[in-house]
Design a protein around this motif. Structure first.
Motif, PDB file in Angstrom:
ATOM      1  N   ALA A 193     -14.402   5.981  -1.495  1.00  0.00           N
ATOM      2  CA  ALA A 193     -13.203   5.115  -2.209  1.00  0.00           C
ATOM      3  C   ALA A 193     -12.234   5.554  -1.393  1.00  0.00           C
ATOM      4  O   ALA A 193     -11.573   6.610  -0.785  1.00  0.00           O
ATOM      5  N   TYR A 194     -11.114   4.985  -1.138  1.00  0.00           N
ATOM      6  CA  TYR A 194      -9.755   5.255  -1.057  1.00  0.00           C
ATOM      7  C   TYR A 194      -8.675   5.691  -2.362  1.00  0.00           C
ATOM      8  O   TYR A 194      -8.966   4.293  -3.295  1.00  0.00           O
ATOM      9  N   VAL A 195      -7.722   5.906  -3.076  1.00  0.00           N
ATOM     10  CA  VAL A 195      -6.784   5.881  -3.633  1.00  0.00           C
ATOM     11  C   VAL A 195      -5.841   6.028  -3.395  1.00  0.00           C
ATOM     12  O   VAL A 195      -4.788   6.946  -2.974  1.00  0.00           O
ATOM     13  N   ASP A 196      -4.165   5.311  -3.761  1.00  0.00           N
ATOM     14  CA  ASP A 196      -2.800   5.273  -3.336  1.00  0.00           C
ATOM     15  C   ASP A 196      -2.368   5.989  -4.793  1.00  0.00           C
ATOM     16  O   ASP A 196      -3.207   4.773  -5.989  1.00  0.00           O
TER      17      ASP A 196
ATOM     18  N   GLU B 115       3.525  11.735  -4.416  1.00  0.00           N
ATOM     19  CA  GLU B 115       3.536  12.979  -3.550  1.00  0.00           C
ATOM     20  C   GLU B 115       2.699  13.790  -4.761  1.00  0.00           C
ATOM     21  O   GLU B 115       1.404  14.135  -4.190  1.00  0.00           O
ATOM     22  N   LEU B 116       2.783  14.031  -6.180  1.00  0.00           N
ATOM     23  CA  LEU B 116       2.456  15.206  -6.842  1.00  0.00           C
ATOM     24  C   LEU B 116       1.448  14.720  -7.572  1.00  0.00           C
ATOM     25  O   LEU B 116       0.372  15.925  -7.242  1.00  0.00           O
ATOM     26  N   ALA B 117       1.627  13.790  -7.544  1.00  0.00           N
ATOM     27  CA  ALA B 117      -0.084  13.013  -8.264  1.00  0.00           C
ATOM     28  C   ALA B 117      -0.685  13.116  -7.204  1.00  0.00           C
ATOM     29  O   ALA B 117      -2.243  13.162  -7.198  1.00  0.00           O
ATOM     30  N   MET B 118      -0.879  12.610  -5.220  1.00  0.00           N
ATOM     31  CA  MET B 118      -1.534  12.679  -4.404  1.00  0.00           C
ATOM     32  C   MET B 118      -2.770  14.311  -4.278  1.00  0.00           C
ATOM     33  O   MET B 118      -3.579  14.150  -4.291  1.00  0.00           O
ATOM     34  N   TYR B 119      -1.298  15.418  -4.429  1.00  0.00           N
ATOM     35  CA  TYR B 119      -2.259  16.878  -3.925  1.00  0.00           C
ATOM     36  C   TYR B 119      -2.324  17.388  -5.775  1.00  0.00           C
ATOM     37  O   TYR B 119      -3.756  17.999  -5.283  1.00  0.00           O
TER      38      TYR B 119
ATOM     39  N   ARG C 130       0.590  -1.810   0.299  1.00  0.00           N
ATOM     40  CA  ARG C 130      -0.414  -0.187  -0.243  1.00  0.00           C
ATOM     41  C   ARG C 130       0.821   1.427  -0.017  1.00  0.00           C
ATOM     42  O   ARG C 130       1.740   1.510   1.311  1.00  0.00           O
ATOM     43  N   SER C 131       0.579   1.993  -0.365  1.00  0.00           N
ATOM     44  CA  SER C 131       1.157   3.770  -0.836  1.00  0.00           C
ATOM     45  C   SER C 131       0.838   4.464  -0.067  1.00  0.00           C
ATOM     46  O   SER C 131      -0.235   4.052   1.186  1.00  0.00           O
ATOM     47  N   GLU C 132       2.517   5.127   0.214  1.00  0.00           N
ATOM     48  CA  GLU C 132       2.120   6.271   1.192  1.00  0.00           C
ATOM     49  C   GLU C 132       1.354   7.290   1.323  1.00  0.00           C
ATOM     50  O   GLU C 132       0.892   7.624   1.962  1.00  0.00           O
TER      51      GLU C 132
ATOM     52  N   LYS D 297      -0.646  10.152 -14.680  1.00  0.00           N
ATOM     53  CA  LYS D 297      -1.168   9.226 -15.633  1.00  0.00           C
ATOM     54  C   LYS D 297      -1.745   8.227 -14.970  1.00  0.00           C
ATOM     55  O   LYS D 297      -2.152   8.029 -13.619  1.00  0.00           O
ATOM     56  N   THR D 298      -1.995   7.221 -15.667  1.00  0.00           N
ATOM     57  CA  THR D 298      -2.815   5.475 -15.518  1.00  0.00           C
ATOM     58  C   THR D 298      -1.638   4.992 -14.367  1.00  0.00           C
ATOM     59  O   THR D 298      -2.530   4.080 -12.600  1.00  0.00           O
ATOM     60  N   GLU D 299      -0.435   5.375 -14.537  1.00  0.00           N
ATOM     61  CA  GLU D 299       0.346   4.433 -13.796  1.00  0.00           C
ATOM     62  C   GLU D 299       0.671   4.741 -12.811  1.00  0.00           C
ATOM     63  O   GLU D 299       1.369   4.555 -11.254  1.00  0.00           O
ATOM     64  N   HIS D 300       0.621   6.387 -11.989  1.00  0.00           N
ATOM     65  CA  HIS D 300       0.451   7.178 -11.031  1.00  0.00           C
ATOM     66  C   HIS D 300      -0.530   5.944 -10.061  1.00  0.00           C
ATOM     67  O   HIS D 300      -0.192   6.306  -8.868  1.00  0.00           O
ATOM     68  N   ILE D 301      -1.381   5.639 -10.604  1.00  0.00           N
ATOM     69  CA  ILE D 301      -2.980   5.548  -8.964  1.00  0.00           C
ATOM     70  C   ILE D 301      -2.261   3.562  -9.408  1.00  0.00           C
ATOM     71  O   ILE D 301      -2.842   3.111 -10.517  1.00  0.00           O
ATOM     72  N   THR D 302      -2.118   3.665  -8.099  1.00  0.00           N
ATOM     73  CA  THR D 302      -1.329   1.971  -7.632  1.00  0.00           C
ATOM     74  C   THR D 302      -2.489   1.131  -6.958  1.00  0.00           C
ATOM     75  O   THR D 302      -2.510   0.153  -7.214  1.00  0.00           O
ATOM     76  N   ARG D 303      -3.346   1.814  -6.838  1.00  0.00           N
ATOM     77  CA  ARG D 303      -4.626   1.732  -5.590  1.00  0.00           C
ATOM     78  C   ARG D 303      -5.452   1.618  -6.049  1.00  0.00           C
ATOM     79  O   ARG D 303      -6.121   3.366  -5.692  1.00  0.00           O
ATOM     80  N   VAL D 304      -7.383   1.280  -5.965  1.00  0.00           N
ATOM     81  CA  VAL D 304      -8.762   1.613  -5.906  1.00  0.00           C
ATOM     82  C   VAL D 304      -8.994   1.111  -4.779  1.00  0.00           C
ATOM     83  O   VAL D 304      -9.162   0.020  -5.674  1.00  0.00           O
TER      84      VAL D 304
END
Length: 443
Positions: free
Chosen positions: A183-186, A190-194, A123-125, A153-160
């Motif tokens: 829902a929880y998205v990982d 960090e840039l993709a999270m913000y 699981r991503s931080e 990009k789609t590769e930046h999303i590791t978990r839904v």
């Protein structure tokens, strides 16, 4: 030849015939059994030996034991990996509750589950929580929404992780919900999270999404602590809700039936001097009803009783323990040396008596109680309840005043029409009436 000899000869002939028939039948049975055995004989590979060669091996007609499995098991590596128990349960649930669109959405759901299975191990931080999701949102649609509206990009999303609904669907709803509303998205960076957090309040299918950091709880209001919780560090079941302002009079509840006035006097005298102590008791047995009122000399003592503790030094605590144990109080030098001389105070709990947790709270002040019953704050008859409307009560009071000031003239009852006397008869008050019964005590 006599008749007896003739009958004997006939019987012998019949016996001989029966024995011959029985012998023929046994021969036929033996032949049939031999034929059946020959049909079950299997030809085996010949094995050489010094004496003889066995070419056939007879197998039993009925197998009573299971054949032993071969030692070596062949496995086809090219075959796909079998699904785990968790994946099999999800596929079974998907078959029992198919999506509205049919096999297409069921296949997409199975693919998402397989993808989550591969990526949920790490699981991503950098994760976000997304709330206020529309019922029609799926993992694929949420992933596409983030990719299209944010710089990722789609590769930046590791978990839904989108939990499916568990409650039964309202039969009046036209569409079946596909999620619980959150829902929880990982993300991998960090840039993709913000970038995803910046999309908060953006509408998806007409609903404004609420996106927050999954590890941040800012904005959540803290539960306010009461005064008792701050002082004692405890609250909840034993804490009583205060309805009256602090005063010298305290109500004590949840007392045992065998508690006496002397027990309460000794227990609460540790808080301070007591002016009055009233224990509610049954008239026939004289035992405690389970509650009492304690009036202290000052408000500080009453506050300590409500909080459930007092501050004492080690010497005072040791002295109280000895007095409770019944030890004699001598002033010898040896006993004074045993008592610690530390002046540091700690809490001495008073919230339990005879193993029961006491319910202690401020009671109504005696002056306020007197004013409510007999003073200026005494409720009027129409304030005793909502039985009579205040407008009707004013009308009744006006009529009563007129009757007192102007006496009624004498009227001949024969001149009153039928029904008028009952219509103009005085009505009894609809207010609550104080009881006037007598109490009987049996000895």
């Amino acid at each position: 030849m006599s008749e007896h000899t003739r009958e004997d000869s006939q019987e012998e002939v019949e016996v001989i015939q029966k024995s011959e028939r029985r012998g023929k039948k046994e021969k036929r049975d033996r032949k049939e059994r031999s034929k059946s055995k020959k049909s079950k004989v299997e030809v085996t590979e010949p094995t050489t030996s010094d004496d003889t060669t066995k070419n056939v091996a007879e197998t039993p007609a009925k197998k009573r034991k299971r054949e032993a499995l071969p030692e070596e098991i062949e496995i086809d590596v090219s075959l796909p990996e079998p699904a785990s128990k968790k994946a099999a349960r999800k596929l079974k649930k998907a078959k029992l509750n198919p999506a509205p669109d049919g096999e297409a959405k069921a296949g997409a759901k199975a693919a998402d589950d397989a993808e989550d299975k591969d990526k949920s191990a790490k699981r991503s931080e950098f994760g976000v929580w997304i709330g206020n999701l529309p019922w029609s949102a799926t993992k694929e649609s949420l992933r596409n929404f983030l990719v299209e509206n944010a710089e990722m990009k789609t590769e930046h999303i590791t978990r839904v992780h989108m939990p499916p609904p568990t409650k039964p669907v309202n039969p009046n709803w036209t569409t079946k919900p596909l999620n619980k509303g959150f829902a929880y998205v990982d993300f991998a960076t960090e840039l993709a999270m913000y970038s995803a957090i910046a999309l908060t309040e953006t509408k998806m299918d007409g609903r404004a999404l609420l996106i927050k950091n999954a590890k941040s709880f800012e904005g959540r209001p803290d539960k306010p602590k009461t005064e008792e919780e701050q002082d004692t560090g405890r609250g909840g079941k034993g804490a009583a809700k205060q309805t009256h302002p602090p005063n010298k009079r305290v109500f004590v509840g949840n007392l045992a039936f065998d508690v006496t006035k002397e027990d309460l006097q000794a227990h609460y005298s540790q808080c301070g001097p007591i002016d009055l102590l009233h224990v509610a008791a049954f008239e026939d047995s004289g035992k405690c009803k389970g509650y009492a009122w304690v009036t202290f000399s000052d408000v500080e003592s009453a506050t300590s009783a409500v909080k459930g503790f007092v501050l004492k030094t080690e010497a005072e605590i040791q002295r109280d323990k000895k007095s409770q144990a019944g030890a004699p109080s001598d002033d010898d030098q040896d006993e004074q040396e045993d008592v610690p001389r530390s002046n540091k105070k700690r809490k001495w709990l008073l919230n339990r008596l005879n193993g029961r947790a006491l319910r202690c709270e401020f009671a109504e002040d005696a002056t306020t109680r007197y004013n409510k019953r007999y003073g200026k704050d005494k409720p009027q008859p129409h304030d005793a309840g909502d039985a009579v409307h205040h407008d009707r009560w004013n009308t009744f009071s006006k009529r009563a005043g007129k009757r007192e000031s102007q006496p009624r003239p004498k009227v001949d009852a024969r001149t009153i029409p039928s029904g008028a006397a009952h219509a103009s008869a005085p009505r009894a008050s609809q207010a609550i009436v104080a009881p006037q019964g007598k109490k009987t005590t049996f000895e």
